[in-house]
Design a protein around this motif. Sequence first.
Motif, PDB file in Angstrom:
ATOM      1  N   GLY A  29       0.986  -1.231   0.032  1.00  0.00           N
ATOM      2  CA  GLY A  29      -0.010  -0.003  -0.113  1.00  0.00           C
ATOM      3  C   GLY A  29       0.947   1.363   0.018  1.00  0.00           C
ATOM      4  N   LEU A  30       1.957   1.245   0.789  1.00  0.00           N
ATOM      5  CA  LEU A  30       3.007   2.353   0.777  1.00  0.00           C
ATOM      6  C   LEU A  30       3.381   2.645  -0.665  1.00  0.00           C
ATOM      7  N   GLY A  31       3.766   1.532  -1.244  1.00  0.00           N
ATOM      8  CA  GLY A  31       4.192   1.627  -2.659  1.00  0.00           C
ATOM      9  C   GLY A  31       3.122   2.222  -3.673  1.00  0.00           C
ATOM     10  N   ILE A  32       1.889   1.670  -3.558  1.00  0.00           N
ATOM     11  CA  ILE A  32       0.937   2.331  -4.413  1.00  0.00           C
ATOM     12  C   ILE A  32       0.744   3.647  -4.023  1.00  0.00           C
ATOM     13  N   MET A  33       0.827   4.262  -2.751  1.00  0.00           N
ATOM     14  CA  MET A  33       0.461   5.493  -2.395  1.00  0.00           C
ATOM     15  C   MET A  33       1.698   6.329  -2.728  1.00  0.00           C
ATOM     16  N   PHE A  34       2.926   5.775  -2.981  1.00  0.00           N
ATOM     17  CA  PHE A  34       3.903   6.757  -3.286  1.00  0.00           C
ATOM     18  C   PHE A  34       3.716   6.867  -4.847  1.00  0.00           C
ATOM     19  N   VAL A  35       3.288   5.836  -5.676  1.00  0.00           N
ATOM     20  CA  VAL A  35       3.177   6.090  -7.053  1.00  0.00           C
ATOM     21  C   VAL A  35       2.292   7.182  -7.384  1.00  0.00           C
ATOM     22  N   PHE A  36       1.092   7.364  -6.504  1.00  0.00           N
ATOM     23  CA  PHE A  36      -0.115   8.295  -6.529  1.00  0.00           C
ATOM     24  C   PHE A  36       0.019   9.351  -5.868  1.00  0.00           C
ATOM     25  N   ARG A  37       1.071   9.574  -5.013  1.00  0.00           N
ATOM     26  CA  ARG A  37       1.335  10.699  -4.176  1.00  0.00           C
ATOM     27  C   ARG A  37       0.924  12.365  -4.590  1.00  0.00           C
TER      28      ARG A  37
END
Length: 158
Positions: free
Chosen positions: A34-42
């Motif tokens: 989830g952290l990776g997904i959120m980083f991509v969509f930050r």
Amino acid sequence: MSFQILLNVFLAVIWMFLKNEFNGSTFIIGYVLGLGIMFVFRHFFTERFYLNRVKAVIQLTLIFARELILSNVSVLKVVLKPKLDMRPGIFAFQTVLTKDWEITILSNLITLTPGTLVVEVSEDNRILYIHAMDIADKEEAVDSIKNTFEKAIMEVSK
């Protein structure tokens, strides 16, 4: 920031449901994904990415620990000298911090550092009056506070 943390926890729980495994390791894997997904969509968030603020808080804690150790050593040197040749004094420190919690944290960090104490805060919260046990150069003391504590607090609050 709290929205981002809740979203990350929500993504981790969704991952647990998708894997049909409800244990801590699956939650942690889901949290990291989830952290990776959120980083991509930050860029779609209105606030900055919350891990940047977590990093800034950790840096502030490390700066405080370093200053605490260095000031303890300097106070110990002054106390253990056979002749006390310290120069105590009060100086005014003008801060650029504006929020009450920022000024409170700055005051507490200065007071918790051995050899210094915040005596007074001006009515407009712009000037801190600081007593130092041994102050050789006022400008050096002001620059030290500005470049360590104040700068780190500004990084946390931006």
